[in-house]
Structure formats: C-alpha cells, structure tokens
Design an enzyme around this catalytic site. Structure first.
Site, PDB file in Angstrom:
ATOM      1  N   CYS A 182     -33.081  44.740  20.098  1.00  0.00           N
ATOM      2  CA  CYS A 182     -33.859  43.976  19.120  1.00  0.00           C
ATOM      3  C   CYS A 182     -32.984  43.609  17.919  1.00  0.00           C
ATOM      4  CB  CYS A 182     -35.079  44.781  18.676  1.00  0.00           C
ATOM      5  SG  CYS A 182     -36.059  43.942  17.429  1.00  0.00           S
TER       6      CYS A 182
ATOM      7  N   CYS B  69     -34.751  43.781  14.529  1.00  0.00           N
ATOM      8  CA  CYS B  69     -34.941  45.141  14.005  1.00  0.00           C
ATOM      9  C   CYS B  69     -33.621  45.731  13.482  1.00  0.00           C
ATOM     10  CB  CYS B  69     -35.464  46.082  15.097  1.00  0.00           C
ATOM     11  SG  CYS B  69     -36.686  45.356  16.188  1.00  0.00           S
ATOM     12  N   ASP B  70     -32.509  45.456  14.161  1.00  0.00           N
ATOM     13  CA  ASP B  70     -31.292  46.238  13.914  1.00  0.00           C
ATOM     14  C   ASP B  70     -30.110  45.465  13.321  1.00  0.00           C
ATOM     15  OD1 ASP B  70     -32.652  48.394  14.920  1.00  0.00           O
ATOM     16  OD2 ASP B  70     -31.885  48.157  16.954  1.00  0.00           O
TER      17      ASP B  70
END
Ligand SMILES: Cc1cc2nc3c(=O)[nH]c(=O)nc-3n(C[C@H](O)[C@H](O)[C@H](O)COP(=O)(O)OP(=O)(O)OC[C@H]3O[C@@H](n4cnc5c(N)ncnc54)[C@H](O)[C@@H]3O)c2cc1C
Length: 299
Positions: free
Chosen positions: A129, A132-133
C-alpha cells in the site's frame, strides 16, 4: 431481523447501503474498514464530481452519507454466512446478525509474489500500500513491482518521497494502466522503468536492502519493495453456501443476483469488466434495488 445486511465498506457496499436505506429497508452495514481499496488511493480523478480527491477523503464522504441515512455500521469482520429458513445469519467473531437478504461486496485482496524474502520482510520494507507507507521511504530507493494502474500510480506517489523509484515489470510495455498515468511516469526523472524483468528474491538483514533481478542476474540495491501485481477474491469462508463462481469471483446476473436466493454480489468481488469505483457503486445500487424488489414481492 434486518431486511438487508450489506457486507463491505467500499464503494459497492456504501452505495448498496445508501440505496437500501432510501428504499426504507431495515439495513445494517458490516465492514472491517472504511473505504476498502479507495482508501489506498492517494489520488482519484475519474469519479464524476471529483476531479482531484484523495481516497481517504472520498471514503469518509461515502461513510458520512450512509450515517446521515441512519444506517448502523458494525466495524467487524464477517467470518461466515449461514442460510436459514427465513434468510441468513451473518456471523462475526462476536455477533450473529439475522437478515432476510445479504448484499456481499467484499472486494479483493492483494496478490503476493510468493518469492523468498517477501513474507520475512513484510512491514520491514515490503509493502502492499503506497498510500499507507510512502512517507516511510523519504529519500530512499524503492522498487515497485507490477505494470497496471495501481503500480504506475504507486510509482508516482513514491517518487514524491523517495530518491529513486524503479518500476519492475515482466512485460515489455505497461499493459493495463491508464495512458494519462503512464505519461506522467515516463516524464518523471526519479522513475526508471525496467521492462522484461522480474525479481526472484527480496534480500536484507533486519530490513530490505536489495532485490535480485532475474534476467540481469544481479542484485539491485533498494530500501523498499512495493508489490502491486493485482488482486484476487477471498471467499473460502462462504464455501458452505455453494455460491457459483467464475474464475474464483462470485457469478452474478445483471441484477446482481447469485445462484443463492436472497444473496446478492456487487463490486470487484463479481469481477466486473472494469474494476473501478463507479462500476462498484453502480452494482451496489442495482443490488439494493434487486433486494428491495424481492422483499416487496415477499411481503
Ligand atoms: C491503489 C489503488 C488505486 C485505485 N484508484 C482508483 C481510481 O483512481 N479510480 C477508480 O475508479 N478506481 C480506483 N481503484 C479501484 C477501486 O478502488 C476499486 O475498483 C473499488 O474500490 C472496488 O470497490 P468494492 O466496494 O467492490 O471493493 P473494495 O473497495 O475492495 O471494498 C471491499 C470492502 O469489503 C470489506 N470486507 C471484505 N471482506 C470482509 C469481511 N469478511 N467482513 C467485513 N468486511 C469485509 C473490506 O474491508 C472493504 O471495506 C484503485 C484501487 C487501488 C488498489
């Protein structure tokens, strides 16, 4: 007893819940997260009315719409659905919900590479992701594996943070990505595309340090690996219903009806020709309409 339990909090599920509520059906939405896959998208530019919105904001707007219609939302994971004489029991770890109809919109999960190092370094440099990261990879070297829409979009986002982004793809051109995104990737100085290449191992000690390139037969030093090679359905927990499937996805007709009476499928879990927010939302609306029609006839 609910009229309808909608499973899934992505665009298909949110839309199904909105339509069901507006048909005055006693509706419950059960989801394990907010937004499904759209929450992983940092930029959405093709959903009518939204020419530039991040996925988390769009998800929250959809959830708010559901809440404004007083639909209760249970943040739980469904681990089974049982057919009963009058409908279904939808089960989670802590609750059982009785309902006349089920609209299942469980979406898909990420495919894995299945190579050495992938499991070992998950969360230690290996990610599924980018939204997200990405921020953890500021000024780092990053490999993105894949060549579809998700891969090229991930590469663009990661280039905003990282020092260098390698897109590693086993085909000789981008296959399923939107031309508008491909153009941006090709113009980005920080992004290098390695076509006709695969990785066979992710290496490191406590965190990722390199990937092994199959055709060049050499290691490429990277700090992060983003796996963007597509998705697959996850339906084993519904095996007892004997749902008819098509290549592992729930088989539905144009009314979102499955072979199990009272059980509808909508969104990516039905393998639509185009897996997008608008198609998922559209199927969610049709599923709610079909559930409403059946309930009206049964009354
Ligand atoms: C990185 C990325 C970028 C994208 N960008 C775009 C874009 O710009 N435009 C566009 O139109 N589309 C985009 N897409 C595609 C789009 O997000 C999907 O097609 C769409 O989200 C599918 O909606 P869905 O509701 O069918 O499934 P999902 O969005 O996958 O939602 C499924 C929901 O079901 C829940 N769920 C699953 N199983 C259970 C269970 N057992 N119990 C409880 N809840 C469960 C999940 O938690 C999730 O909330 C993108 C996808 C990705 C991954």
């Amino acid at each position: 007893m609910n009229d309808v339990v909608v499973v899934g909090g992505g665009p298909a599920g949110f839309t199904a819940a909105i339509y069901a509520a507006r048909y005055k059906l006693n509706t419950l939405l059960i989801t394990q997260d907010i937004g499904g896959q759209i929450a992983q998208s940092h930029k959405i530019c093709n959903y009518p009315g939204f020419s530039d919105i991040d996925g988390v904001s769009l998800s929250n707007k959809m959830l708010q719409h559901v809440k404004d219609l007083d639909v209760p939302v249970a943040f739980e994971t469904v681990n089974g659905v049982e057919k009963t004489e009058n409908g279904f029991i939808v089960k989670t770890a802590t609750n059982s919900y009785e309902t006349k109809k089920v609209i299942f919109t469980g979406g898909t999960e990420h495919r894995h590479l299945g190579i050495p190092g992938e499991k070992e370094f998950a969360g230690k440099g290996v990610s599924y992701c980018a939204t997200c990261d990405a921020a953890f990879f500021r000024d780092k070297k990053i490999a993105v594996i894949g060549g579809g829409d998700a891969a090229v979009k991930a590469a663009l986002l990661l280039a905003d943070f990282g020092e260098k982004v390698y897109v590693i793809y086993r085909k000789d051109h981008f296959f399923r990505a939107e031309p508008a995104w491909i153009e941006l990737v090709e113009q980005n100085d920080k992004i290098e595309i390695l076509f006709n290449e695969e990785i066979t191992e992710i290496k490191g000690e406590s965190i990722v340090t390199a990937v092994h390139l199959k055709n060049k037969d050499e290691d490429l030093a990277v700090d992060g690996v983003f796996v963007e090679i597509g998705v697959q359905p996850k339906l084993e927990f519904l095996d007892n219903l004997a749902l008819e499937k098509n290549e592992g996805y729930i088989k539905v007709d144009s009314h979102q009806v499955t072979n199990v009476p009272g059980f509808f499928g909508a969104g990516d879990i039905t393998n639509p020709v185009l897996k997008q927010i608008i198609t998922a939302a559209s199927q969610g609306a049709v599923a709610a309409y079909s559930a409403y029609n059946e309930l009206t006839k049964e009354r």
